[in-house]
Design a protein around this motif. Structure first.
Motif, PDB file in Angstrom:
ATOM      1  N   ARG A   1       0.835  -1.275  -0.074  1.00 47.07           N
ATOM      2  CA  ARG A   1      -0.046   0.190  -0.055  1.00 47.07           C
ATOM      3  C   ARG A   1       0.786   1.413  -0.033  1.00 47.07           C
ATOM      4  NH1 ARG A   1      -5.023   0.585   0.341  1.00 47.07           N
ATOM      5  NH2 ARG A   1      -5.363  -1.304   1.142  1.00 47.07           N
ATOM      6  N   ARG A   2       1.967   1.402   0.882  1.00 48.07           N
ATOM      7  CA  ARG A   2       2.776   2.507   0.801  1.00 48.07           C
ATOM      8  C   ARG A   2       3.390   2.611  -0.453  1.00 48.07           C
ATOM      9  NH1 ARG A   2       4.094   0.224   5.911  1.00 48.07           N
ATOM     10  NH2 ARG A   2       5.902  -0.583   5.030  1.00 48.07           N
ATOM     11  N   ALA A   3       3.884   1.515  -1.273  1.00 48.50           N
ATOM     12  CA  ALA A   3       4.538   1.499  -2.571  1.00 48.50           C
ATOM     13  C   ALA A   3       3.480   2.193  -3.596  1.00 48.50           C
ATOM     14  CB  ALA A   3       4.937   0.424  -2.977  1.00 48.50           C
ATOM     15  N   ILE A   4       2.327   2.055  -3.406  1.00 44.72           N
ATOM     16  CA  ILE A   4       1.237   2.498  -4.527  1.00 44.72           C
ATOM     17  C   ILE A   4       1.121   3.834  -4.123  1.00 44.72           C
ATOM     18  CG2 ILE A   4       0.520   0.350  -5.438  1.00 44.72           C
ATOM     19  CD1 ILE A   4      -2.286   0.718  -3.639  1.00 44.72           C
ATOM     20  N   GLU A   5       0.883   4.141  -3.006  1.00 42.06           N
ATOM     21  CA  GLU A   5       0.464   5.422  -2.593  1.00 42.06           C
ATOM     22  C   GLU A   5       1.842   6.296  -2.942  1.00 42.06           C
ATOM     23  OE1 GLU A   5      -0.425   5.295   1.585  1.00 42.06           O
ATOM     24  OE2 GLU A   5      -2.410   4.606   1.197  1.00 42.06           O
ATOM     25  N   GLY A   6       3.005   5.858  -2.599  1.00 37.65           N
ATOM     26  CA  GLY A   6       4.319   6.795  -2.979  1.00 37.65           C
ATOM     27  C   GLY A   6       4.277   6.742  -4.438  1.00 37.65           C
ATOM     28  N   LYS A   7       3.803   5.957  -5.317  1.00 34.72           N
ATOM     29  CA  LYS A   7       3.917   6.093  -6.915  1.00 34.72           C
ATOM     30  C   LYS A   7       3.098   7.202  -7.273  1.00 34.72           C
ATOM     31  CE  LYS A   7       4.016   3.134 -10.692  1.00 34.72           C
ATOM     32  NZ  LYS A   7       4.179   1.906 -11.352  1.00 34.72           N
ATOM     33  N   SER A   8       1.781   7.074  -6.669  1.00 32.07           N
ATOM     34  CA  SER A   8       0.745   8.212  -7.019  1.00 32.07           C
ATOM     35  C   SER A   8       1.376   9.405  -6.717  1.00 32.07           C
ATOM     36  CB  SER A   8      -0.536   8.024  -6.610  1.00 32.07           C
ATOM     37  OG  SER A   8      -0.482   8.023  -5.115  1.00 32.07           O
ATOM     38  N   THR A   9       2.030   9.660  -5.605  1.00 33.22           N
ATOM     39  CA  THR A   9       2.542  11.283  -5.107  1.00 33.22           C
ATOM     40  C   THR A   9       3.624  11.543  -5.879  1.00 33.22           C
ATOM     41  OG1 THR A   9       3.614  10.187  -3.338  1.00 33.22           O
ATOM     42  CG2 THR A   9       1.270  11.052  -3.016  1.00 33.22           C
TER      43      THR A   9
END
Length: 85
Positions: free
Chosen positions: A70-78
């Motif tokens: 989840r942190r990986a996909i949230e970091g990717k979107s930002t």
């Protein structure tokens, strides 16, 4: 009483009727679950070292993997934002 022939009068039409392709029903479209936050059971292959890393702290390793993803996909979107920073 008129006698109808037992065989069709046009053998070509009879053969085409016997071998018409059967239409398969379309596969149902899979919709995402309606309830937010519901987890889905999946099977995934990961490296042994990754599994060992998340399992070394004991129970809850699946939640830790989920949190890391989840942190990986949230970091990717930002990180892929508008670039106005």
């Amino acid at each position: 009483m008129a006698n109808t022939p037992r065989r069709p009068t046009n053998p070509m039409m009879a053969a085409e009727a016997a071998f018409k392709p059967v239409k398969k029903p379309a596969a149902p479209v899979r919709e995402p679950s309606a309830a937010p936050g519901v987890r889905e059971l999946v099977s995934i292959r990961i490296d042994r070292a990754v599994l060992d890393h998340f399992q070394e702290d004991g129970p809850g390793w699946q939640d830790r993997i989920n949190d890391a993803l989840r942190r990986a996909i949230e970091g990717k979107s930002t990180a892929g934002g508008s670039g106005d920073e």
